[in-house]
Design an enzyme around this catalytic site. Sequence first.
Site, PDB file in Angstrom:
ATOM      1  N   CYS A   1      -8.093  32.114  -7.891  1.00  0.00           N
ATOM      2  CA  CYS A   1     -10.014  30.457  -8.297  1.00  0.00           C
ATOM      3  C   CYS A   1      -8.667  29.357  -8.862  1.00  0.00           C
ATOM      4  CB  CYS A   1     -10.428  31.735  -9.618  1.00  0.00           C
ATOM      5  SG  CYS A   1     -11.160  33.069  -9.272  1.00  0.00           S
TER       6      CYS A   1
ATOM      7  N   PHE B   1     -23.081  43.165  -6.973  1.00  0.00           N
ATOM      8  CA  PHE B   1     -23.280  45.282  -6.620  1.00  0.00           C
ATOM      9  C   PHE B   1     -24.313  45.498  -5.786  1.00  0.00           C
ATOM     10  CE2 PHE B   1     -22.770  43.785 -11.706  1.00  0.00           C
ATOM     11  CZ  PHE B   1     -20.699  44.375 -12.141  1.00  0.00           C
TER      12      PHE B   1
END
Length: 266
Positions: A115, A256
């Site tokens: 990141c 998800f």
Amino acid sequence: MTTALPPLPLDGDAALLRVRPVDGDADEVVAVEMPIALTVNGISQAVMLGTPLDLEDFALGFALSEGWLAHAGELLDVDIDDSRADGIELALRITAAREQGLKLRRRQLAGRTGCGLCGLESLADFHALRPARLAPPTLPHGALARAAAALPQAQQLNARCGGLHAAAWCAVDGTLQFVREDIGRHNALDKLIGARARAIRGGAAAEGFVMMSSRASHELVHKAAMAGIGVLACVSAPSSLAIATAQGLGVQLWAFVREARATRYA
């Protein structure tokens, strides 16, 4: 420690490498990771770590998602120099008008597969990077499940090494249109953004959404918004900043998305 062997021939690409584990008696396949430098009209702009595959798509997509270009037509050409021993250089040539705008906010960044905020110098710079709010398309029932089910089979390189992320451009009904892979999820999305921009210039339909094999981070949401993509779906969890960013920019964020499950967070 491993012993590197010559790259596996794979449609002319050197994205995979054979290695021999120290305690093994058979070769394994791993994803190639190397420095990829980007220059714009001769000026160094960025060095990313990525997989040497679909590099023209990467150059265009990265330039668009980072705000170097406003649209694909401002990129005149990309020269790929893979003769260097220390990595690959992508030399972008852009229009003179766009070059003047880029010089106003020249950025030096060191990328990585993890990141980061691409070398921004201050919190003010971070909050200033706000693309226009989007209006996402409406997805029919089953579109996300269809895309999630098709993604693993479309990850042809990852099937051989298990180390690559994928970003897929999907029609509104969830049918996969094209896929890009890279060791870094942000790079995979940049490659997809570049491929999508080329498809749009060629007359292909622009409406659809992105399905990714990774978690949902702020960077992915922001890159999608910069490219005018209104729906981002990921197989894993979102971060708090990804949710907040999606809410602020009007990006429809799903996470998800797997095993008959999909949770909308924005």
